[in-house]
Design a protein around this motif. Structure first.
Motif, PDB file in Angstrom:
ATOM      1  N   PHE A  16       0.814  -1.218   0.000  1.00  0.00           N
ATOM      2  CA  PHE A  16       0.000   0.000   0.000  1.00  0.00           C
ATOM      3  C   PHE A  16       0.850   1.272   0.000  1.00  0.00           C
ATOM      4  O   PHE A  16       0.395   2.316  -0.456  1.00  0.00           O
ATOM      5  N   ALA A  58      -9.373  -0.738   8.183  1.00  0.00           N
ATOM      6  CA  ALA A  58      -8.681  -0.899   6.890  1.00  0.00           C
ATOM      7  C   ALA A  58      -9.354   0.031   5.888  1.00  0.00           C
ATOM      8  O   ALA A  58      -9.662  -0.352   4.759  1.00  0.00           O
ATOM      9  N   GLY A  60      -8.459   2.525   4.142  1.00  0.00           N
ATOM     10  CA  GLY A  60      -7.809   3.063   2.952  1.00  0.00           C
ATOM     11  C   GLY A  60      -8.137   4.539   2.831  1.00  0.00           C
ATOM     12  O   GLY A  60      -8.060   5.299   3.801  1.00  0.00           O
ATOM     13  N   GLU A 107      -4.013  -0.892  14.006  1.00  0.00           N
ATOM     14  CA  GLU A 107      -4.206  -2.103  13.203  1.00  0.00           C
ATOM     15  C   GLU A 107      -5.424  -2.893  13.639  1.00  0.00           C
ATOM     16  O   GLU A 107      -5.809  -2.875  14.809  1.00  0.00           O
ATOM     17  N   ALA A 108      -5.996  -3.598  12.658  1.00  0.00           N
ATOM     18  CA  ALA A 108      -7.254  -4.326  12.866  1.00  0.00           C
ATOM     19  C   ALA A 108      -7.150  -5.325  14.014  1.00  0.00           C
ATOM     20  O   ALA A 108      -8.115  -5.553  14.735  1.00  0.00           O
ATOM     21  N   SER A 124     -13.761  -3.322   4.537  1.00  0.00           N
ATOM     22  CA  SER A 124     -14.020  -3.537   3.113  1.00  0.00           C
ATOM     23  C   SER A 124     -12.691  -3.794   2.407  1.00  0.00           C
ATOM     24  O   SER A 124     -11.805  -2.932   2.424  1.00  0.00           O
TER      25      SER A 124
HETATM   26  N1  SAM Z   1     -11.461  -0.194   2.645  1.00  0.00           N
HETATM   27  C1  SAM Z   1     -10.895   0.460   1.473  1.00  0.00           C
HETATM   28  C2  SAM Z   1     -11.699   0.120   0.246  1.00  0.00           C
HETATM   29  O1  SAM Z   1     -12.614  -0.715   0.337  1.00  0.00           O
HETATM   30  O2  SAM Z   1     -11.407   0.672  -0.819  1.00  0.00           O
HETATM   31  C3  SAM Z   1      -9.420   0.110   1.313  1.00  0.00           C
HETATM   32  C4  SAM Z   1      -9.118  -1.330   1.049  1.00  0.00           C
HETATM   33  S1  SAM Z   1      -7.417  -1.611   0.670  1.00  0.00           S
HETATM   34  C5  SAM Z   1      -7.532  -2.953  -0.418  1.00  0.00           C
HETATM   35  C6  SAM Z   1      -6.838  -2.398   2.119  1.00  0.00           C
HETATM   36  C7  SAM Z   1      -6.449  -1.427   3.221  1.00  0.00           C
HETATM   37  O3  SAM Z   1      -6.254  -2.212   4.394  1.00  0.00           O
HETATM   38  C8  SAM Z   1      -5.141  -0.685   2.994  1.00  0.00           C
HETATM   39  O4  SAM Z   1      -5.343   0.687   3.180  1.00  0.00           O
HETATM   40  C9  SAM Z   1      -4.190  -1.252   4.043  1.00  0.00           C
HETATM   41  O5  SAM Z   1      -3.249  -0.326   4.526  1.00  0.00           O
HETATM   42  C10 SAM Z   1      -5.173  -1.669   5.122  1.00  0.00           C
HETATM   43  N2  SAM Z   1      -4.729  -2.749   6.017  1.00  0.00           N
HETATM   44  C11 SAM Z   1      -4.192  -3.945   5.680  1.00  0.00           C
HETATM   45  N3  SAM Z   1      -3.946  -4.690   6.764  1.00  0.00           N
HETATM   46  C12 SAM Z   1      -4.344  -3.949   7.835  1.00  0.00           C
HETATM   47  C13 SAM Z   1      -4.359  -4.166   9.234  1.00  0.00           C
HETATM   48  N4  SAM Z   1      -3.899  -5.310   9.746  1.00  0.00           N
HETATM   49  N5  SAM Z   1      -4.847  -3.198  10.041  1.00  0.00           N
HETATM   50  C14 SAM Z   1      -5.308  -2.033   9.520  1.00  0.00           C
HETATM   51  N6  SAM Z   1      -5.311  -1.755   8.193  1.00  0.00           N
HETATM   52  C15 SAM Z   1      -4.843  -2.704   7.358  1.00  0.00           C
END
Ligand code: SAM
Length: 234
Positions: A16, A58, A60, A107-108, A124
């Motif tokens: 990302f 997450a 984004g 983080e999640a 999402s």
């Molecule tokens: N939710 C948005 C959408 O639907 O367009 C963004 C999705 S994007 C594919 C995935 C996002 O998840 C990225 O911004 C990434 O940084 C975040 N992400 C991945 N693993 C994560 C975690 N363990 N905790 C928080 N965020 C996370």
């Protein structure tokens, strides 16, 4: 095992870090804009009322937060959480006029948020990227209020064999599209692999049930290319 999880976390962050500035554009290219319909369908199912609170994990660049907010003329309080600083700052820039949307780096699997705080939790296209799905869902349960609801929009398993073959063939081109649009193919090789390796609809239901979510169910969209899972905290 622990080392693998740390490696995954590092890999996802770097993916990302590479795509953040073209993330939204690439989503439109890859899905022919269909991701917008999937996200609208998620919000239709949530059907939020004014003053409902949402944590979008997450997040984004904040697509879900924006759609949720628009339903009730920006009356709802929304918190976007992401572990990637660059994705969060793109979101902040993009949604700077939405004063009801706040942003948090976390983080999640370990949300730095109080328990029993939100009416809705959404994730999402994020759960697949987390290093520990079970822990992320446990955290979702913890931060939801009693009577609150969990929603997950995620790539899933296609139900029709012909559609699956077509989709697999199309997927082979995605890294090349990434190369043209973003200038990098590697993040999109990761994307395809992560979709292939992700659990199926029923396996995710099982994890929700184990984590005490009540009336856990799912709805397939576009033949199961994606699905929306939901469950109640009671
Ligand atoms: N939710 C948005 C959408 O639907 O367009 C963004 C999705 S994007 C594919 C995935 C996002 O998840 C990225 O911004 C990434 O940084 C975040 N992400 C991945 N693993 C994560 C975690 N363990 N905790 C928080 N965020 C996370």
């Amino acid at each position: 095992m622990q080392q693998n999880l740390q490696q995954k976390k590092g890999l996802v962050k770097s993916v990302f870090d590479t795509v953040y500035s073209k993330y939204d554009l690439m989503n439109d290219f890859m899905s022919f804009g269909v991701h917008r319909y999937w996200k609208r369908e998620l919000i239709r199912l949530i059907n939020p009322s004014a003053n409902d609170t949402l944590v979008d994990v997450a997040s984004g660049t904040g697509d879900i937060a924006k759609l949720f907010s628009n339903v009730n003329q920006n009356q709802s309080k929304i918190l976007c959480v992401d572990f990637n600083r660059k994705m969060l700052s793109e979101g902040k820039k993009r949604l700077k006029n939405y004063k009801n949307i706040k942003w948090k780096l976390s983080e999640a699997e370990n949300l730095c948020l109080p328990s029993n705080s939100f009416d809705f939790y959404t994730i999402s296209f994020g759960l697949r990227n987390t290093k520990n799905i079970n822990k992320s869902i446990k955290e979702a349960y913890r931060v939801l209020k009693k009577g609150g609801r969990f929603f997950c929009l995620e790539f899933s398993k296609i139900q029709n064999q012909n559609l699956e073959i077509m989709y697999k063939n199309y997927s082979k081109f995605i890294p090349a599209i990434g190369k043209i649009v973003v200038g990098e193919s590697k993040p999109y090789e990761y994307l395809i692999k992560s979709i292939e390796n992700f659990i199926n609809q029923e396996e995710l239901i099982e994890i929700l049930r184990k984590n005490k979510f009540y009336k856990s169910s799912y709805k397939n969209l576009s033949g199961g290319i994606v699905s929306i899972h939901s469950g109640w905290k009671i």
